[in-house]
Design a protein around this motif. Structure first.
Motif, short mmCIF file in Angstrom:
data_model
loop_
_atom_site.label_atom_id
_atom_site.label_comp_id
_atom_site.label_asym_id
_atom_site.label_seq_id
_atom_site.Cartn_x
_atom_site.Cartn_y
_atom_site.Cartn_z
N GLN A 11 0.83 -1.21 0.00
CA GLN A 11 0.00 0.00 0.00
C GLN A 11 0.86 1.25 0.00
O GLN A 11 0.56 2.22 -0.70
CB GLN A 11 -0.94 0.00 1.19
N GLU A 12 1.92 1.25 0.78
CA GLU A 12 2.80 2.42 0.87
C GLU A 12 3.50 2.71 -0.45
O GLU A 12 3.83 3.85 -0.74
CB GLU A 12 3.83 2.24 1.98
N THR A 13 3.74 1.67 -1.25
CA THR A 13 4.41 1.87 -2.53
C THR A 13 3.43 2.03 -3.68
O THR A 13 3.82 2.22 -4.81
CB THR A 13 5.38 0.71 -2.84
N GLY A 14 2.13 1.95 -3.37
CA GLY A 14 1.10 2.18 -4.38
C GLY A 14 0.90 1.02 -5.34
O GLY A 14 0.39 1.20 -6.44
N ILE A 15 1.28 -0.17 -4.93
CA ILE A 15 1.13 -1.34 -5.79
C ILE A 15 -0.25 -1.93 -5.58
O ILE A 15 -0.67 -2.17 -4.45
CB ILE A 15 2.24 -2.38 -5.49
N GLY A 16 -0.93 -2.21 -6.70
CA GLY A 16 -2.28 -2.75 -6.63
C GLY A 16 -2.33 -4.21 -7.01
O GLY A 16 -1.96 -5.08 -6.23
N ASP A 17 -2.74 -4.48 -8.25
CA ASP A 17 -2.94 -5.87 -8.66
C ASP A 17 -1.83 -6.40 -9.56
O ASP A 17 -1.93 -7.51 -10.09
CB ASP A 17 -4.29 -6.02 -9.34
N MET A 18 -0.76 -5.64 -9.73
CA MET A 18 0.37 -6.08 -10.55
C MET A 18 1.68 -5.58 -9.93
O MET A 18 1.74 -4.46 -9.42
CB MET A 18 0.24 -5.53 -11.97
#
Length: 58
Positions: A11-18
């Protein structure tokens, strides 16, 4: 416990589904867990791995 740390790091790095392997390695370092734990988390939570350094995932 590891899942919470991994989820927070993602979440902190902004990674979602990939995620790329390079990003997964960085998440493992940030969360202070093994790379395998990040891989397992991604598998369980349907986060696709792309840009594999070994060419396994395109």
């Amino acid at each position: 416990m590891s899942d919470d740390k991994i989820k927070k790091a993602l979440q902190e790095t902004g990674i979602g589904d990939m995620i790329t392997c390079e990003q997964a390695f960085a998440v493992a370092d940030k969360a202070k867990v093994s790379r395998g734990a990040v891989g397992d988390y991604c598998t369980r939570n349907r986060v696709k791995i792309r840009g594999c350094q070994l060419g396994c995932f395109k």
